[in-house]
Motif scaffolding. Sequence first.
Motif, mmCIF file in Angstrom:
data_model
loop_
_atom_site.group_PDB
_atom_site.id
_atom_site.type_symbol
_atom_site.label_atom_id
_atom_site.label_comp_id
_atom_site.label_asym_id
_atom_site.label_seq_id
_atom_site.Cartn_x
_atom_site.Cartn_y
_atom_site.Cartn_z
ATOM 1 N N ASP A 31 -31.359 2.939 -12.671
ATOM 2 C CA ASP A 31 -31.391 2.616 -11.243
ATOM 3 C C ASP A 31 -32.646 3.188 -10.585
ATOM 4 N N GLN A 54 -27.140 -2.237 -7.415
ATOM 5 C CA GLN A 54 -26.871 -3.501 -6.731
ATOM 6 C C GLN A 54 -26.930 -3.338 -5.214
ATOM 7 N N SER A 88 -30.397 -2.392 -3.923
ATOM 8 C CA SER A 88 -31.397 -3.430 -4.244
ATOM 9 C C SER A 88 -32.478 -2.917 -5.193
ATOM 10 N N THR A 147 -22.577 -7.165 -9.588
ATOM 11 C CA THR A 147 -23.900 -7.545 -10.088
ATOM 12 C C THR A 147 -24.307 -8.893 -9.521
ATOM 13 N N LYS A 148 -25.584 -9.246 -9.735
ATOM 14 C CA LYS A 148 -26.083 -10.560 -9.322
ATOM 15 C C LYS A 148 -25.698 -11.646 -10.327
ATOM 16 N N GLY A 190 -31.481 -6.472 -7.768
ATOM 17 C CA GLY A 190 -30.171 -5.890 -8.012
ATOM 18 C C GLY A 190 -29.882 -5.788 -9.491
ATOM 19 N N ALA A 191 -28.621 -5.704 -9.823
ATOM 20 C CA ALA A 191 -28.192 -5.462 -11.195
ATOM 21 C C ALA A 191 -27.752 -6.758 -11.870
ATOM 22 N N THR A 192 -28.088 -6.880 -13.152
ATOM 23 C CA THR A 192 -27.579 -7.947 -14.009
ATOM 24 C C THR A 192 -27.095 -7.299 -15.307
#
Length: 549
Positions: free
Chosen positions: A60, A91, A94, A127-128, A156-158
């Motif tokens: 992160d 997430q 951002s 998540t995205k 964001g997070a995937t």
Amino acid sequence: MTQGIRTVARLIVECLENEGVEFVFGLPGEENLHMIDALVDSSIRFVTTRDERGAAFMADAYGGLTGEPGVCLATLGPGAINLMLGIANAQLDSHPLVAITAQAGLSRIYKESHQFVDIVSLYRPITKWGDMVTLPVAAPEMIRKAFKLATTERPGATFIVLPEDVAELPGEGAPLPVNVPRDPAPSEDQVHRAAHVLESARHPVVLAGPGIARDGAVDALIRFSERLNVPVATTFLGKGVFPDDHPNALGTIGFMVRDYANFGFDRADVVVAVGYDLVEYSPERWNPSRDKRIVHIHRTVAEVDAHYSLEVGLQGSIGATLDAIAGSADMHAIAGAVPPVRGLVQAELERGAADDAFPLRPQRLVADIRSAMGHEDIVLCDTGAVKMWMARLYPTYRPNTCLISNGLATMAFSLPGAFAAKLVHPERKVLAAMGDGAFLMSAAEIETAVRERVPFVILVWVDGGYGLIGWKQDIHFGRQAAVSFGNPDFVQLAESFGARGYQIGAADELLPTLRKALDDDVVSVIACPVDYRENGRLIERLGALTEPI
């Protein structure tokens, strides 16, 4: 045996190399053995952490500082679940992050099975995008998609889920070319509309968020403010996108009660929200009467909110938009355009620097941290009372030099985050400022830092309780409950990990100890008692400021 075979796991590692991944943070497990082994032969440095939460927080922070996805790796079940806190933090703040987890084999996920939980269903709400690799040929496309979506505004997070039996199948295909989407130029018509709104304003103000740093638009914001003589306040996540020593600086907005910067919004008739993400500070707090005309400038469309009704919305390059508006608006001179907020913050900080009380008052801690740190050095402020004091008082002059979790606002991110910050910027001093509650949630990662020889300083604000919650209990109920706990000997704890430990016994010991620890090339822990009775006094002082400045 798969030795020598180009497995799906090895193909995925090739894809990570193709994306420019430098580090993968995580823990090994039975079901991700093929990924771990493939990383051994790669150019990527795998960092073994002590907890998957720490690995996710490292990824992160890496994403937040570099703009490129940080990568964390875990096994199935409990390992994947432990990653979730850091994933959700990325997430909501951002920050680009890609999580890779193992999963039980396809041969058993359709039935009750040891350690199997539906990771895809767990991760999707936080998540995205993400999915499970079920065909070897899909792996390159899925990795490329995960990285592309993680970095596309808002970042964001995937995630990618890799079943253990798929991981050892022969890999098919090759990494895909990396492409970077570009933002469109601002609409000329919308630029003129925004310029007209500003020309008619009596008391405009800029609310600057972290999207400015992500877009590389810091210089454009300064030009905009100077050209139109508009004051600028930043959110917690936006600290540093506008230098706090600039004459137009209002400081930081986001405190739980009225603070100095809030008064700049009391009389504002036009608010230019630039790179502002509503997740960290609700517009209801600064536009309670819904009477402010709002100009939205971001790389994304505005969130729908009853208190965030737009006069004009501009989506695209933030820097280009600010320059275009500044070049079009013909502003009239406004007497007293910038309220004297900066002086109030500075005066409080100076009083704190001269305060020799022990345990130390929060203002003294903030002042000494600022004195010990250079403008480019990085401080990470953990969630709790420490965050409130640092966010409102710590002068910040560069973007991404004061890192705060303010979307999810989770505790315990700053210690592993400091590890990642030092990896990204080994030439800078790095400090994690955290309460004793947050520290003991993540202290095991001290061993990771010592083992990996990544030096930084941890300053623990010691009060033996969850200070922020006690503060709010005092406000609401006039008493505290369930917020106190005991602590170990922090010096001995640090030394048991191979780090250096310091105990502050007087106010004048903190600054020299900070300077020594920051200059040393080792991991250090400084335990400093703090007097949070100042929290209540602050509420009383700010409550007396009933008139707009």
